[in-house]
Scaffold this motif. Structure first.
Motif, mmCIF file in Angstrom:
data_model
loop_
_atom_site.group_PDB
_atom_site.id
_atom_site.type_symbol
_atom_site.label_atom_id
_atom_site.label_comp_id
_atom_site.label_asym_id
_atom_site.label_seq_id
_atom_site.Cartn_x
_atom_site.Cartn_y
_atom_site.Cartn_z
ATOM 1 N N LEU A 207 0.826 -1.209 0.000
ATOM 2 C CA LEU A 207 0.000 0.000 0.000
ATOM 3 C C LEU A 207 0.861 1.261 0.000
ATOM 4 N N GLU A 208 1.983 1.201 0.698
ATOM 5 C CA GLU A 208 2.913 2.349 0.693
ATOM 6 C C GLU A 208 3.452 2.588 -0.707
ATOM 7 N N ALA A 209 3.818 1.502 -1.410
ATOM 8 C CA ALA A 209 4.345 1.650 -2.764
ATOM 9 C C ALA A 209 3.278 2.171 -3.717
ATOM 10 N N GLN A 210 2.044 1.704 -3.550
ATOM 11 C CA GLN A 210 0.964 2.185 -4.403
ATOM 12 C C GLN A 210 0.707 3.681 -4.205
ATOM 13 N N THR A 211 0.868 4.138 -2.976
ATOM 14 C CA THR A 211 0.580 5.542 -2.657
ATOM 15 C C THR A 211 1.720 6.470 -3.054
ATOM 16 N N LEU A 212 2.956 6.058 -2.804
ATOM 17 C CA LEU A 212 4.101 6.954 -2.961
ATOM 18 C C LEU A 212 4.936 6.687 -4.208
ATOM 19 N N GLY A 213 4.857 5.491 -4.764
ATOM 20 C CA GLY A 213 5.687 5.148 -5.915
ATOM 21 C C GLY A 213 5.164 5.748 -7.210
ATOM 22 N N VAL A 214 6.018 5.728 -8.252
ATOM 23 C CA VAL A 214 5.642 6.266 -9.560
ATOM 24 C C VAL A 214 5.866 5.271 -10.692
ATOM 25 N N ASP A 215 6.561 4.174 -10.419
ATOM 26 C CA ASP A 215 6.873 3.205 -11.472
ATOM 27 C C ASP A 215 5.679 2.284 -11.704
#
Length: 242
Positions: A207-215
């Motif tokens: 969930l953190e990657a979905q919220t903060l990531g861009v790739d």
């Protein structure tokens, strides 16, 4: 007699000429009406002239300074507007790197626990779930490693960027030893408890990657982790209760 004939012909010609002139006059008058050339047509006045041009504001000053944001840790700079070039959008960021580099060892620990199930689990449903974990997370590790390799990054890239804090859901060495020593129903209970906690940690990281990531690739992997591991938590609990 001859004189009378000549005078008669002369009167007839004058009559014809008068009639033809009358016809021509009618035609000319009609044309004047059709084309608006009558005497009553008003003359153009000064008010009918073209309007004055609208005053436009001047062009912007191409040399006016604008702020160019600096990179992390750098201050912004003032540059002329005609020399300003926006920085390209990054293809990935620190959140993407953190997810990939942390999820690899996270998955590897799940494989360690799942490999214990065939010889220790009493519940066939628990053993089947362990097999699915082995089949899914092994290839996922390869995908994440390929993502790092394609970008010239190392497995410890998150530590290099200052993001090496603990991974949610990771089990302690003591807990893994207890799981390895357990058999039968005790193993099933410990396996479901530990793997559920492990999966919940993975979902949190996803969930953190979905919220903060861009790739986009990382986002797809994170979405898969969040969905599949939530489903597996429910399946494990149902298998243990049955």
């Amino acid at each position: 007699m001859l004189g009378k004939q000549i005078r008669g012909r002369s009167r007839r010609w004058r009559t014809i000429v008068v009639v033809e002139l009358a016809v021509v006059a009618v035609l000319v008058a009609g044309a004047a009406v059709a084309f608006g050339l009558g005497d009553d047509e008003p003359e153009p006045t000064a008010s009918a002239a073209a309007p004055d041009p609208i005053a436009l504001s001047g062009m912007p000053d191409a040399s006016a300074p604008v702020l160019r944001p600096g990179r992390p840790g750098e201050t912004a700079q003032k540059v002329p507007a005609n020399e300003f070039t926006p920085l390209p959008s990054p293809s990935y960021n620190a959140a993407d790197v953190r997810f990939v580099t942390m999820m690899i060892p996270h998955h590897e620990q799940a494989l360690v626990m799942a490999r214990l199930a065939p010889q220790r689990a009493a519940n066939t449903g628990i053993a089947a779930i362990a097999d699915r974990i082995l089949a899914a997370q092994g290839p996922e590790i390869k995908t994440l490693e390929s993502w790092l390799e394609a970008r010239g990054l190392k497995r410890d890239a998150a530590a290099d960027r200052g993001h090496a804090h603990g991974m949610s859901g990771m089990q302690s060495p003591e807990a893994l030893q207890n799981l390895e020593a357990a058999r039968g129903a005790e193993f099933d209970r410990l396996f479901v408890s530990m793997m559920s906690d492990h999966h919940e940690g993975a979902v949190k990281m996803a969930l953190e990657a979905q919220t903060l990531g861009v790739d986009s690739i990382v986002n797809e992997a994170a979405t898969s982790v969040a969905v599949e591991q939530r489903v597996e938590i429910q399946r494990m609990r149902e298998a243990l209760a049955g």
